[in-house]
Design an enzyme around this catalytic site. Sequence first.
Site, PDB file in Angstrom:
ATOM      1  CG  HIS A  17      -1.895  -1.062   1.355  1.00 37.21           C
ATOM      2  ND1 HIS A  17      -1.964  -1.904   2.436  1.00 37.21           N
ATOM      3  CD2 HIS A  17      -2.876  -1.455   0.501  1.00 37.21           C
ATOM      4  CE1 HIS A  17      -2.957  -2.772   2.256  1.00 37.21           C
ATOM      5  NE2 HIS A  17      -3.507  -2.527   1.087  1.00 37.21           N
ATOM      6  CE  LYS A  41     -11.483  -7.603   1.948  1.00 39.35           C
ATOM      7  NZ  LYS A  41     -10.355  -6.832   1.381  1.00 39.35           N
ATOM      8  NE  ARG A  90      -2.663  -6.700  -4.838  1.00 41.14           N
ATOM      9  CZ  ARG A  90      -3.421  -7.376  -4.026  1.00 41.14           C
ATOM     10  NH1 ARG A  90      -2.925  -7.826  -2.903  1.00 41.14           N
ATOM     11  NH2 ARG A  90      -4.689  -7.628  -4.323  1.00 41.14           N
ATOM     12  CB  SER A 128      -4.282  -6.949   4.584  1.00 38.46           C
ATOM     13  OG  SER A 128      -3.915  -5.735   4.001  1.00 38.46           O
TER      14      SER A 128
HETATM   15  N1  COA Z   1      -0.130  -3.960  -1.596  1.00 39.60           N
HETATM   16  C1  COA Z   1      -0.470  -4.911  -0.726  1.00 39.60           C
HETATM   17  N2  COA Z   1      -1.723  -5.367  -0.584  1.00 39.60           N
HETATM   18  C2  COA Z   1      -2.654  -4.796  -1.355  1.00 39.60           C
HETATM   19  C3  COA Z   1      -2.366  -3.799  -2.291  1.00 39.60           C
HETATM   20  C4  COA Z   1      -1.030  -3.372  -2.392  1.00 39.60           C
HETATM   21  N3  COA Z   1      -0.651  -2.428  -3.241  1.00 39.60           N
HETATM   22  N4  COA Z   1      -3.498  -3.452  -2.910  1.00 39.60           N
HETATM   23  C5  COA Z   1      -4.468  -4.211  -2.381  1.00 39.60           C
HETATM   24  N5  COA Z   1      -3.947  -5.024  -1.442  1.00 39.60           N
HETATM   25  C6  COA Z   1      -4.625  -6.034  -0.639  1.00 39.60           C
HETATM   26  C7  COA Z   1      -5.529  -5.431   0.391  1.00 39.60           C
HETATM   27  O1  COA Z   1      -4.839  -5.228   1.605  1.00 39.60           O
HETATM   28  C8  COA Z   1      -6.604  -6.485   0.515  1.00 39.60           C
HETATM   29  O2  COA Z   1      -6.104  -7.521   1.342  1.00 39.60           O
HETATM   30  P1  COA Z   1      -7.056  -8.584   2.078  1.00 39.60           P
HETATM   31  O3  COA Z   1      -8.271  -8.776   1.238  1.00 39.60           O
HETATM   32  O4  COA Z   1      -6.189  -9.775   2.139  1.00 39.60           O
HETATM   33  O5  COA Z   1      -7.362  -8.026   3.432  1.00 39.60           O
HETATM   34  C9  COA Z   1      -6.705  -7.001  -0.908  1.00 39.60           C
HETATM   35  O6  COA Z   1      -5.439  -6.792  -1.477  1.00 39.60           O
HETATM   36  C10 COA Z   1      -7.646  -6.215  -1.751  1.00 39.60           C
HETATM   37  O7  COA Z   1      -8.873  -6.306  -1.215  1.00 39.60           O
HETATM   38  P2  COA Z   1     -10.075  -5.588  -1.945  1.00 39.60           P
HETATM   39  O8  COA Z   1     -11.326  -6.124  -1.375  1.00 39.60           O
HETATM   40  O9  COA Z   1      -9.859  -5.619  -3.402  1.00 39.60           O
HETATM   41  O10 COA Z   1      -9.877  -4.076  -1.624  1.00 39.60           O
HETATM   42  P3  COA Z   1      -9.898  -3.369  -0.291  1.00 39.60           P
HETATM   43  O11 COA Z   1     -10.466  -4.211   0.812  1.00 39.60           O
HETATM   44  O12 COA Z   1      -8.556  -2.817  -0.075  1.00 39.60           O
HETATM   45  O13 COA Z   1     -10.930  -2.189  -0.630  1.00 39.60           O
HETATM   46  C11 COA Z   1     -12.974  -1.110  -1.280  1.00 39.60           C
HETATM   47  C12 COA Z   1     -12.152  -2.397  -1.265  1.00 39.60           C
HETATM   48  C13 COA Z   1     -13.154  -0.571   0.116  1.00 39.60           C
HETATM   49  C14 COA Z   1     -12.271  -0.048  -2.121  1.00 39.60           C
HETATM   50  C15 COA Z   1     -14.341  -1.443  -1.963  1.00 39.60           C
HETATM   51  O14 COA Z   1     -14.893  -2.560  -1.313  1.00 39.60           O
HETATM   52  C16 COA Z   1     -15.323  -0.298  -1.902  1.00 39.60           C
HETATM   53  O15 COA Z   1     -15.242   0.628  -2.697  1.00 39.60           O
HETATM   54  N6  COA Z   1     -16.260  -0.335  -0.943  1.00 39.60           N
HETATM   55  C17 COA Z   1     -17.254   0.690  -0.767  1.00 39.60           C
HETATM   56  C18 COA Z   1     -18.635   0.229  -1.206  1.00 39.60           C
HETATM   57  C19 COA Z   1     -18.815   0.442  -2.686  1.00 39.60           C
HETATM   58  O16 COA Z   1     -18.730   1.525  -3.218  1.00 39.60           O
HETATM   59  N7  COA Z   1     -19.084  -0.681  -3.381  1.00 39.60           N
HETATM   60  C20 COA Z   1     -19.262  -0.708  -4.801  1.00 39.60           C
HETATM   61  C21 COA Z   1     -17.972  -0.949  -5.503  1.00 39.60           C
HETATM   62  S1  COA Z   1     -18.212  -1.163  -7.237  1.00 39.60           S
END
Ligand code: COA
Length: 156
Positions: A17, A41, A90, A128
């Site tokens: 991140h 989550k 990624r 994560s």
């Molecule tokens: N380096 C390391 N890890 C990374 C990364 C990076 N550069 N980028 C992403 N990750 C990891 C995250 O930590 C997460 O890990 P985990 O699932 O093992 O805990 C995973 O990869 C990605 O998870 P993801 O579910 O894709 O994204 P997120 O949890 O980080 O965020 C939101 C998702 C919050 C952006 C999305 O759910 C959202 O927009 N929610 C709001 C509701 C909404 O608008 N919904 C409609 C969407 S169309």
Amino acid sequence: MKTAIYPGTFDPVTFGHLDVIERASSLFDKVIIAAAVNLNKKPLLKIEDRIMLIKSVTKKYKNVTVEKFDGLLVDYAKKRKTKIIIRGLRAVSDFEYEFQMALTNRKMAEDITTVFLMPGEKYSYLNSTLVREIANYGGDISAFVPEEVVKFLKKK
Ligand code: COA
């Protein structure tokens, strides 16, 4: 003034991140890291702790702020008056989900664009969940997360 939002659950924030945050901070005038409450989550860390850790590890970036958000991302972007959402890509395996999310967000708010940044390849495998699992079994997570996060998870 170009402001971008970098949303995520950050449970916890990792070097992957941070790589994206550093790139975004050099490209945009202001970057808002939007930590999602994301109760579906079932995050390990409370939203307040996730925010505290992100703030602590990003304090050297003067144009980066950290906020909590709940609800739809596009609504939050509108509230913050920005049209730019940043996501990290990624690996190819991220593509399908990110593509779906970006296009769904665009359908809901046509003027909002998702910008994808590629973190350095050394973090391309990281997420994560892996960090939480290793920490849970008492393993060494110092290669994956900053010192502040290591200490916090150890205490926890
Ligand atoms: N380096 C390391 N890890 C990374 C990364 C990076 N550069 N980028 C992403 N990750 C990891 C995250 O930590 C997460 O890990 P985990 O699932 O093992 O805990 C995973 O990869 C990605 O998870 P993801 O579910 O894709 O994204 P997120 O949890 O980080 O965020 C939101 C998702 C919050 C952006 C999305 O759910 C959202 O927009 N929610 C709001 C509701 C909404 O608008 N919904 C409609 C969407 S169309």
